[in-house]
Design an enzyme around this catalytic site. Structure first.
Site, PDB file in Angstrom:
ATOM      1  N   ASP A 239       0.370  -1.067   0.354  1.00  0.00           N
ATOM      2  CA  ASP A 239       0.398   0.112  -0.088  1.00  0.00           C
ATOM      3  C   ASP A 239       1.024   1.377  -0.175  1.00  0.00           C
ATOM      4  O   ASP A 239       2.132   0.859   0.409  1.00  0.00           O
ATOM      5  CB  ASP A 239      -0.517   0.064   1.573  1.00  0.00           C
TER       6      ASP A 239
ATOM      7  N   ASP B 107      -1.759  -0.506   6.349  1.00  0.00           N
ATOM      8  CA  ASP B 107      -1.401  -0.398   7.424  1.00  0.00           C
ATOM      9  C   ASP B 107      -3.168  -0.114   8.314  1.00  0.00           C
ATOM     10  O   ASP B 107      -3.279   0.205   9.006  1.00  0.00           O
ATOM     11  CB  ASP B 107      -1.157   0.893   7.434  1.00  0.00           C
TER      12      ASP B 107
ATOM     13  N   VAL C  68     -12.380  15.780   0.937  1.00  0.00           N
ATOM     14  CA  VAL C  68     -11.538  16.258   0.934  1.00  0.00           C
ATOM     15  C   VAL C  68     -10.364  15.420   0.529  1.00  0.00           C
ATOM     16  O   VAL C  68      -9.552  15.927  -0.222  1.00  0.00           O
ATOM     17  CB  VAL C  68     -11.074  16.382   2.683  1.00  0.00           C
ATOM     18  N   HIS C  69     -10.677  14.451   1.001  1.00  0.00           N
ATOM     19  CA  HIS C  69     -10.275  12.936  -0.532  1.00  0.00           C
ATOM     20  C   HIS C  69     -10.335  12.778  -1.825  1.00  0.00           C
ATOM     21  O   HIS C  69      -8.921  13.274  -2.535  1.00  0.00           O
ATOM     22  CB  HIS C  69      -9.016  11.466  -0.224  1.00  0.00           C
TER      23      HIS C  69
ATOM     24  N   ASP D 131      -0.139   5.060   1.235  1.00  0.00           N
ATOM     25  CA  ASP D 131      -0.169   6.221   2.618  1.00  0.00           C
ATOM     26  C   ASP D 131      -0.067   4.908   3.592  1.00  0.00           C
ATOM     27  O   ASP D 131      -0.347   3.635   3.725  1.00  0.00           O
ATOM     28  CB  ASP D 131      -1.890   6.088   2.854  1.00  0.00           C
TER      29      ASP D 131
END
Length: 613
Positions: free
Chosen positions: A167, A448, A312-313, A169
């Site tokens: 991944d 994560d 926002v993303h 982030d």
């Protein structure tokens, strides 16, 4: 025997500082006396535990300014466990080591009615006393865990891993605390401008000390909950807004203080690191509405905040702000680059599978590779997939689309193979496996987020590795002497309480006061352990009593191995075998300080001192 038990109660009162004793006007705890006699085996341990502990030890263990154990702070908690005196704090035990005065003559034993068997307890009592006199030394003998270790929930042979997936982030890229402030501010502004929340919400400020991940939000009641391994709510770690919920409120909402399977559908897990700002905003908005006496629905608050976070993303405002100041938000780590290059040199296949758009990933990876002049990060990866929409990626039938990096558009041609230096969007696990022909058991995927990143691969047959940055701090605290002493005290008092209950010795008011005092001591240790991690919610992996949290349960369930950083894998050869310890209970990095372990360690220390050669 009646005289014997009466004498026992008197000595217990002296030991545990009941209100009968004289008090210092400048201290909430009475002055101590120390006259004890041997007693029933069921209560032997508690005398040894408490009587051999000094306040000097306690003050070294938990400084009140640091741990939140000062003054009369715990008196509210004491009131929940019965009609006891104010809860003693970590400072409120005697400054002098309590001495035993237990040399009983034959005349003494006859006078108080002790039998020969009861007299034999004298030897056992002295042995226990000596063992707990050296409690700090014993605890230091317990091995420390490595904060940078790699821990296996399920055996994993790296020799059988030929493909490594990542991944982006919080796995390849890690962020500074500035990111949480940024997300918090962008979302609260969106709430005001788009959802017409009160302008006063703009005055909110992100509190870095309040949230942890691994919490649940009850959309029906608006409660932020911390649950243990069996979904029991933790009474000192549940909030409505910024107000801590009482035991009565939790009991009313969740009978038995346990969330039933029927109620779990109302709870949403806040398990990734992006959720830290979300936890804080949920608490702040609800508290503000309560303070302003505004009518609101807790479910709508969650939906509105989720909508703003998604905006926002997806709008790119968050990504644009990060890339405008990468040094402020991104943590540069050359060891990650070295790990990727090492894996490539060993002949491993590498791929990126992320939910982030490619321009954002490219900007961040270019920053991470700044110190490696002339090297292109994409050269290290065989496949790059962006906007994968995990976890739907693992179950959907969505086709892959080739991405044109120069024009920032998606191509119309069918994706039948993955070409080097190309980028692909969307897709699904089924097509990914068909195109790459990578067998599930030879793939190790790092992420994560336990749900979005790892739950799908675990079900699909991939091996999984969780990257959990909090692990370093959590293990470091568990290694500290102050945490181990508090955990040992908690477990000891808890064991004695169980034996005391089983012995049916609670026969009068004095016994009840004794029981309440023991409960207060147990609660004090709980709160001290909690404050070492986070004053609001405690440890991410553990409950206040040292049991595994619901977050820990999901780590055990979905991660074959877990570690704090990717580069920790550089310590292992390509054919290393990561195995689960034979004595593991839930998670292998946990060390449980239990009375029996202390006894064994003490015996080892005594033998070494007796035979120094």
């Amino acid at each position: 025997m009646a005289k014997f038990w009466h004498q026992l109660r008197q000595n217990w009162r002296a030991l545990l500082c009941t209100p009968e004793l004289t008090s210092d006007p400048d201290c909430h705890t009475p002055t101590h006396r120390s006259q004890y006699i041997q007693t029933d085996p069921k209560v032997l341990n508690v005398t040894a535990i408490i009587a051999t502990t000094t306040m000097d030890d306690a003050q070294k263990v938990v400084p009140p300014q640091k741990q939140g154990c000062k003054g009369n702070e715990f008196s509210e908690v004491a009131s929940t466990s019965g009609p006891s005196s104010k809860l003693p704090t970590c400072q409120q035990v005697s400054d002098e080591r309590r001495a035993f005065s237990i040399s009983l003559t034959t005349e003494d034993t006859l006078r108080i009615g002790l039998s020969a068997d009861e007299l034999q307890l004298k030897t056992e009592f002295d042995t226990i006393k000596k063992r707990f006199d050296s409690l700090p030394q014993v605890l230091q003998e317990i091995p420390h865990m490595n904060p940078c270790g790699v821990y296996a929930n399920h055996n994993l042979r790296l020799a059988r891993i030929h493909v490594y997936g990542f991944d982006y982030d919080y796995t390849l890229a890690h962020y500074t605390n500035h990111l949480q402030f940024l997300i918090y501010n962008l979302v609260k502004a969106q709430l005001v401008t788009e959802h017409r929340y009160p302008d006063s919400c703009l005055d909110f400020e992100y509190d870095v000390n309040f949230p942890i991940r691994g919490l649940y939000y009850d959309k029906q009641k608006g409660y932020l909950l911390k649950l243990d391994f069996f979904h029991s709510v933790q009474p000192t770690s549940c909030y409505f807004g910024r107000r801590k919920l009482s035991v009565d409120e939790l009991e009313l909402a969740y009978p038995g203080r346990k969330v039933s399977p029927e109620l779990m559908c109302n709870l949403v897990a806040l398990f990734d690191l992006f959720c830290l700002s979300e936890v804080c905003l949920l608490a702040d908005v609800i508290q503000h509405f309560v303070d302003q006496k505004l009518d609101f629905d807790c479910g709508y608050v969650y939906e509105d905040i989720q909508s703003c976070i998604t905006h926002v993303h997806m709008s790119g405002s968050l990504h644009k702000a990060i890339l405008s100041e990468p040094a402020k938000f991104l943590q540069k780590n050359n060891d990650v680059v070295k790990l990727l290059k090492m894996l490539k040199q060993r002949g491993k296949k590498l791929f990126v599978l992320t939910n982030s758009p490619f321009p954002f990933v490219d900007g961040g990876m270019c920053y991470l590779f700044q110190d490696f002049k002339g090297e292109n990060w994409k050269d290290l990866f065989d496949v790059v997939v962006a906007l994968a929409a995990k976890p739907n990626f693992y179950t959907s039938q969505r086709p892959f689309r080739a991405y044109n990096m120069e024009k920032d558009v998606l191509m119309f041609t069918k994706v039948a193979e993955f070409s080097p230096h190309k980028v692909y969007y969307h897709g699904c696990l089924k097509d990914f496996v068909e195109i790459t022909q990578w067998n599930g058991a030879e793939v190790l995927y790092f992420g994560d987020h336990l749900y979005s990143d790892l739950r799908g691969p675990a079900k699909a047959g991939w091996r999984t590795a969780a990257v959990i940055r909090e692990l370093e701090r959590e293990i470091t605290i568990q290694n500290q002497l102050e945490y181990r002493i508090q955990q040992a005290r908690y477990n000891m008092v808890k064991e004695v309480l169980g034996r005391f209950h089983a012995s049916n010795l609670v026969t009068c008011d004095e016994d009840i006061k004794l029981m309440n005092t023991l409960r207060d001591m147990r609660q004090n240790s709980r709160l001290c352990m909690k404050a070492l991690f986070n004053e609001s919610f405690g440890s991410t992996f553990l409950t206040d009593t040292g049991k595994e949290s619901a977050f820990a349960y999901n780590v055990q369930r979905y991660a074959d191995v877990y570690t704090s950083r990717l580069e920790n894998f550089m310590l292992f050869s390509s054919d290393a075998w990561l195995y689960t310890p034979f004595d593991v209970k839930i998670l292998p990095h946990h060390v449980k300080v239990v009375p029996s372990l202390l006894m064994i360690k003490q015996d080892e220390i005594t033998q070494r001192s007796s035979h120094p050669g």
